[in-house]
Motif scaffolding. Structure first.
Motif, PDB file in Angstrom:
ATOM      1  N   PHE A 184      -6.250  93.986  -8.970  1.00  0.00           N
ATOM      2  CA  PHE A 184      -7.443  93.164  -8.812  1.00  0.00           C
ATOM      3  C   PHE A 184      -7.341  92.226  -7.612  1.00  0.00           C
ATOM      4  CE2 PHE A 184      -7.177  94.592 -13.108  1.00  0.00           C
ATOM      5  CZ  PHE A 184      -8.485  94.906 -13.449  1.00  0.00           C
ATOM      6  N   ASN A 187      -3.257  88.752 -11.239  1.00  0.00           N
ATOM      7  CA  ASN A 187      -3.500  88.307 -12.621  1.00  0.00           C
ATOM      8  C   ASN A 187      -2.374  88.710 -13.559  1.00  0.00           C
ATOM      9  OD1 ASN A 187      -4.067  91.010 -12.511  1.00  0.00           O
ATOM     10  ND2 ASN A 187      -6.007  90.896 -13.591  1.00  0.00           N
ATOM     11  N   PRO A 188      -1.156  88.213 -13.283  1.00  0.00           N
ATOM     12  CA  PRO A 188      -0.076  88.515 -14.234  1.00  0.00           C
ATOM     13  C   PRO A 188      -0.400  87.897 -15.585  1.00  0.00           C
ATOM     14  CG  PRO A 188       0.613  86.803 -12.701  1.00  0.00           C
ATOM     15  CD  PRO A 188      -0.711  87.312 -12.220  1.00  0.00           C
ATOM     16  N   MET A 222     -13.972 100.548 -15.785  1.00  0.00           N
ATOM     17  CA  MET A 222     -13.908  99.124 -16.109  1.00  0.00           C
ATOM     18  C   MET A 222     -15.314  98.531 -16.202  1.00  0.00           C
ATOM     19  SD  MET A 222     -10.867  98.152 -16.674  1.00  0.00           S
ATOM     20  CE  MET A 222     -10.819  96.361 -16.513  1.00  0.00           C
ATOM     21  N   SER A 250      -9.526  87.689 -16.614  1.00  0.00           N
ATOM     22  CA  SER A 250      -8.682  88.568 -15.796  1.00  0.00           C
ATOM     23  C   SER A 250      -7.510  89.122 -16.603  1.00  0.00           C
ATOM     24  CB  SER A 250      -8.176  87.809 -14.579  1.00  0.00           C
ATOM     25  OG  SER A 250      -7.319  86.768 -14.964  1.00  0.00           O
ATOM     26  N   PHE A 251      -7.065  88.378 -17.628  1.00  0.00           N
ATOM     27  CA  PHE A 251      -5.990  88.911 -18.478  1.00  0.00           C
ATOM     28  C   PHE A 251      -6.484  90.141 -19.232  1.00  0.00           C
ATOM     29  CE2 PHE A 251      -3.678  84.582 -19.164  1.00  0.00           C
ATOM     30  CZ  PHE A 251      -3.456  84.521 -17.809  1.00  0.00           C
ATOM     31  N   ARG A 276       3.310  96.478 -12.326  1.00  0.00           N
ATOM     32  CA  ARG A 276       2.826  96.617 -13.705  1.00  0.00           C
ATOM     33  C   ARG A 276       1.958  97.867 -13.829  1.00  0.00           C
ATOM     34  NH1 ARG A 276      -0.673  91.638 -15.702  1.00  0.00           N
ATOM     35  NH2 ARG A 276      -2.085  92.560 -14.206  1.00  0.00           N
ATOM     36  N   SER A 277       1.106  98.098 -12.807  1.00  0.00           N
ATOM     37  CA  SER A 277       0.270  99.300 -12.842  1.00  0.00           C
ATOM     38  C   SER A 277       1.119 100.557 -12.697  1.00  0.00           C
ATOM     39  CB  SER A 277      -0.747  99.270 -11.699  1.00  0.00           C
ATOM     40  OG  SER A 277      -1.617  98.187 -11.856  1.00  0.00           O
ATOM     41  N   ARG A 307     -14.749 100.337  -9.485  1.00  0.00           N
ATOM     42  CA  ARG A 307     -14.530 100.041 -10.904  1.00  0.00           C
ATOM     43  C   ARG A 307     -15.087 101.133 -11.804  1.00  0.00           C
ATOM     44  NH1 ARG A 307     -13.487  94.462 -11.979  1.00  0.00           N
ATOM     45  NH2 ARG A 307     -14.561  94.687 -13.952  1.00  0.00           N
ATOM     46  N   MET A 322      -5.293 100.015 -11.703  1.00  0.00           N
ATOM     47  CA  MET A 322      -6.144  99.129 -10.925  1.00  0.00           C
ATOM     48  C   MET A 322      -5.408  97.827 -10.599  1.00  0.00           C
ATOM     49  SD  MET A 322     -10.031  98.136 -11.640  1.00  0.00           S
ATOM     50  CE  MET A 322     -11.047  97.896 -10.201  1.00  0.00           C
ATOM     51  N   GLU A 356      -8.984  92.103 -18.393  1.00  0.00           N
ATOM     52  CA  GLU A 356      -9.209  93.194 -17.446  1.00  0.00           C
ATOM     53  C   GLU A 356      -7.899  93.896 -17.126  1.00  0.00           C
ATOM     54  OE1 GLU A 356     -11.127  91.728 -13.908  1.00  0.00           O
ATOM     55  OE2 GLU A 356     -12.848  92.979 -14.410  1.00  0.00           O
ATOM     56  N   ALA A 357      -6.868  93.097 -16.833  1.00  0.00           N
ATOM     57  CA  ALA A 357      -5.584  93.681 -16.464  1.00  0.00           C
ATOM     58  C   ALA A 357      -5.075  94.565 -17.583  1.00  0.00           C
ATOM     59  CB  ALA A 357      -4.577  92.580 -16.163  1.00  0.00           C
ATOM     60  N   ALA A 376      -7.119  97.735 -17.908  1.00  0.00           N
ATOM     61  CA  ALA A 376      -6.867  98.632 -16.788  1.00  0.00           C
ATOM     62  C   ALA A 376      -5.522  99.340 -16.936  1.00  0.00           C
ATOM     63  CB  ALA A 376      -6.918  97.868 -15.473  1.00  0.00           C
ATOM     64  N   LEU A 377      -4.631  98.790 -17.759  1.00  0.00           N
ATOM     65  CA  LEU A 377      -3.336  99.438 -17.975  1.00  0.00           C
ATOM     66  C   LEU A 377      -3.408 100.449 -19.108  1.00  0.00           C
ATOM     67  CD1 LEU A 377      -1.080  96.316 -17.553  1.00  0.00           C
ATOM     68  CD2 LEU A 377      -1.111  98.324 -16.082  1.00  0.00           C
TER      69      LEU A 377
END
Lengths: 279, 254, 285
Positions: B94, B98-99, B56, A160-161, B163-164, B51, B92, A163-164, A167-168
């Motif tokens: 999730f 998920n920081p 993604m 998930s890290f 964050r996004s 996605r 996106m 992916e995040a 995605a950024l």
């Protein structure tokens, strides 16, 4: 709740005891026997009379130099390869082949690495019997350990890290360098430390590629021959009838101490990181 | 209802994972600055089209897509599309918060830093604005350098939204953003979504029909990878045209 | 592709390259020997006479020694190692297992030359006394020390295999009224069988390749041993003992590389089987 065990289970536990007893007893016994031979002079003085008197400083420093040279080569190469395997390698037959090669490489006997290093570094590349040849050979020997440690550390970073980050708008390389690698850092370093402790104790490779028994001076360059603790122990124990026993035990004690210090600090550090980590 | 400009579109999109077809010939136009919900029973391929909109899915081996996925009149699967730039435009959020294992500040500053922004003053402004937009600023302004993991689940999810936002997206994809949260935290996220649609186009996958009914302007009902029905939310929930939608909404399946 | 990514790709291929290079560079030095000696007596003969004229290089004795010592290490080490792994994975409280795993890992770090020294000074005299032998420097002593040395490999890999068995299996078994003992032996261990086999194979590979211990403890007789209670010299010890004394590019020197190539091939075969088990299992999952 206290665990309770049935009789057959207690039998199993006794097998565990049987497995743990010899190495623990060995370590203890060596340190006890070594105590008699350890002195400041033994550790900090140059050897004299073919090692019968004086100290083992060049052997200690030789081993440290060896570790320095080895890690200089194996760290970038091993971490790089681990990153490639964990993050970039497409899932195809080549990656499969790489993983098989890795397992096989880890199983190659150190004496074969010694022959390889002799053939490639000492002879073909002309580095001669030297600290350089031995370091490179040990780097080859520890490469699979560092690669595997890096790969495992990266695999344990949650997807998930990644992916995040992607995605950024991060590129794959940015994701690796700013998120996954920092998360895996401690795993990689402990793995490398464990690999270096293996290198510190290995004898067969350096015996073939450049260790010397008696050199009452410090290595001046990477192209000179060198003394090292494991080789010193081997020769003192087998080839020199006149060597006082307490000096051999003390050499074994110093070698074991260096290796265990690396092992213990790697293990403690890993446990600490495991407790601190929140994912 | 006045038709606004179309921001996102699917034109006959099919998506395959290996030999398995997960999305079947989906076509839909999604207007800008609205919230579009994608609903459907679990396993009906809701997340996959979502996605696909910031690509993604590219990282899943064996993924193949046919048809066109459109953002701002451009097929994002056309040759030469810069995926990295696309993802800056299409953010996106999730399912699970998920920081990164970094501070609150560093989490929000991550995206801008990737783009080369280094000045502390600029970053400070972006971080504050993003956190305000995500309705998190007041709760964290005194501990920006605490770990993102020190926040509650709902706060973490809002941190991820901030964050996004810090990257300046125009579209925000949300993959069941509240499914891991309690009702109070869910309500906050929903409130936040309504605020965000003033400036952003939101597409949200949800398994929670009440949520879709509460916040979305339009709803797409996906069933077995097919788009069974897509219309204004009110119509979907009061007068569905398709019998399958009716069955699902009234609880006969799913 | 950014240049950093290209760099790590190159590093990745280095692993492959290195594996090939090891074979090539050892083979390069072994080639002159194989070119001159074309018959199979290299493997089947018992005469290793490097300095006679004419010299003779036959390695049956070393192969048999390696085989005997490895077998002994496996026969003694495996039951203890596998049972220990079962304890760690299934019986002990979590904290104790974590601690003991670290202890095992640390014992893996005890250098083989240190084990060799202990074998030489402690184990060999003890074996000589117990079995009433002229010398304790025998295959038996070496095998005994090796059986301890392979334990960390064996235990950690078997433990890993056991822990990889899904918890649901055990829970299903308990739900059917099975005891812990029954669950371990009828459900968990069979499910982890592949991984345990791989663990044994990799441990065997380590035992075959182990050098310093056998060099110092096994004795050093050059001919085929009649029993494990005789002095003997495994193939690793042969190479380590003679390669530094052999004149460069002498016949003996090339023969030692040939022996090294044989050793490499044997360990490669053992490891390749283990790798097939491990990677094959991963592909299944």
């Amino acid at each position: 709740m206290r665990q309770s065990y049935t009789l057959p289970e207690l039998f199993l536990l006794s097998a565990l005891g049987l497995a743990l007893l010899p190495p623990l007893a060995a370590v203890l016994y060596i340190f006890v026997r070594a105590a008699a031979g350890i002195s400041l002079e033994f550790i900090f003085a140059m050897p004299a009379q073919r090692g019968i008197t004086g100290g083992i400083l060049p052997a200690i420093l030789g081993t440290l130099w060896l570790l320095f040279g080895t890690s200089l080569v194996v760290l970038p190469l091993g971490v790089g390869a681990g990153v490639y395997l964990a993050e970039f390698a497409p899932r195809n037959r080549l990656k499969h082949l790489l993983e098989v090669a890795l397992i096989n490489l880890a199983g190659v006997p150190s004496v074969v690495f010694g022959l390889f290093g002799y053939s490639l570094f000492v002879l073909t590349l002309g580095f001669g019997s030297s600290l350089l040849s031995a370091s490179l050979t040990l780097a080859a020997m520890t490469l699979p350990l560092v690669v595997t440690a890096t790969r495992e550390a990266l695999h344990s970073v949650p997807g998930s890290f990644r992916e995040a980050s992607l995605a950024l708008g991060a590129t794959r390389w940015q994701t690796v360098s700013t998120v996954t690698l920092p998360c895996a850092r401690s795993g990689i370093l402990t793995g490398t430390l464990l690999a270096m402790s293996r290198a510190a104790g290995d004898t067969a490779t350096i015996l073939i590629t450049g260790a010397a028994f008696f050199l009452p001076r410090l290595p001046t360059s990477f192209t000179s021959r060198f003394m090292a603790l494991p080789y010193h122990l081997y020769i003192s124990a087998t080839q020199l009838p006149g060597m006082p026993a307490e000096r051999i035990w003390a050499t074994a004690g110093v070698l074991l101490f260096i290796v265990l210090i690396m092992q213990v600090s790697a293990t403690l550090w890993r446990e600490r990181e495991r407790r601190l980590k929140k994912w | 209802m006045v038709e606004s400009k179309h921001k996102v579109g699917f034109r006959d999109v099919s998506i395959f994972y290996g030999r398995l077809q997960v999305v079947k010939h989906v076509s839909a136009e999604i207007p800008e600055k609205e919230i579009t919900a994608i609903i459907g029973p679990s396993g009906s391929g809701k997340s996959t089209p979502l996605r696909s909109l910031n690509r993604m899915n590219d990282h899943i081996g064996g993924m193949r897509i046919t048809g066109e996925a459109i953002i701002d009149d451009q097929n994002i699967y056309a040759a030469g599309v810069d995926v990295v730039r696309l993802r800056r435009k299409v953010g996106m959020v999730f399912q699970r918060p998920n920081p990164f294992p970094k501070s609150i500040y560093e989490n929000v500053a991550y995206g801008p830093k990737l783009q080369g922004l280094r000045t502390k003053a600029d970053l400070d402004i972006i971080v504050e604005n993003s956190l305000r937009q995500a309705a998190l600023w007041d709760e964290v302004k005194d501990r920006l350098h605490a770990s993102g993991f020190d926040l509650s689940g709902g706060q973490q999810q809002r941190l991820c939204i901030a964050r996004s936002l810090a990257v300046g997206p125009e579209v925000l994809l949300m993959d069941e953003p509240a499914s891991a949260l309690d009702p109070a935290a869910t309500a906050k996220i929903e409130e936040l979504m309504l605020m965000l649609k003033r400036t952003l186009t939101l597409i949200v996958v949800t398994h929670n029909m009440q949520q879709a009914a509460r916040v979305s302007d339009r709803t797409a009902f996906l069933l077995g990878g097919e788009l069974a029905e897509y219309d204004v939310t009110r119509k979907i929930f009061t007068a569905p045209q398709d019998k399958r939608t009716d069955d699902y909404i009234s609880g006969k399946m799913g | 592709m950014p240049y950093q990514q290209k760099l790590v790709t190159v590093a990745g291929y280095t692993v492959l390259l290195l594996t090939a290079a090891i074979f090539l560079f050892v083979a390069a030095q072994a080639w002159p020997f194989f070119r001159d000696q074309v018959d199979l007596s290299f493997f089947t003969g018992d005469r290793w006479l490097p300095v006679s004229s004419p010299p003779s290089f036959q390695i049956r004795g070393f192969l048999v020694s390696s085989f005997m010592i490895t077998s002994m290490a496996i026969v003694v080490g495996c039951p203890i190692g596998i049972l220990s792994a079962v304890c760690l994975a299934e019986l002990l409280p979590r904290q104790a297992s974590i601690l003991l795993r670290s202890v095992f890992e640390m014992t893996a770090g005890i250098p083989s030359v240190v084990w060799g020294f202990l074998g030489l000074t402690v184990i060999a005299p003890f074996v000589a006394r117990v079995f009433n032998l002229n010398t304790g420097l025998t295959g038996f002593s070496a095998g005994l020390v090796l059986s301890v040395m392979i334990l960390p490999t064996l235990v950690s890999l078997a433990d890993e295999a056991l822990r990889a068995v899904p918890r649901e299996y055990a829970e299903a078994s308990y739900a059917l009224g099975a005891t812990r003992w029954q669950t371990i032996w009828r459900v968990i261990v069979p499910a982890a069988r592949g991984g345990i086999v791989a663990a044994v194979l990799l441990a065997m590979g380590r035992a075959i390749g182990e050098t310093m211990t056998v060099l110092m403890v096994a004795g050093g007789r050059l001919t085929t041993p009649g029993s494990i209670f005789e002095p003997m010299r495994p193939i690793t010890a042969l190479i380590a003992a003679e390669v530094t004394n052999a004149a460069r590019h002498s016949e003996q020197y090339h023969a030692l590389f040939a022996a090294g190539l044989v050793l490499f091939s044997i360990t490669l075969a053992v490891n390749a089987i283990a790798a097939a088990v491990i990677v094959g299992k991963k592909a299944e999952a």
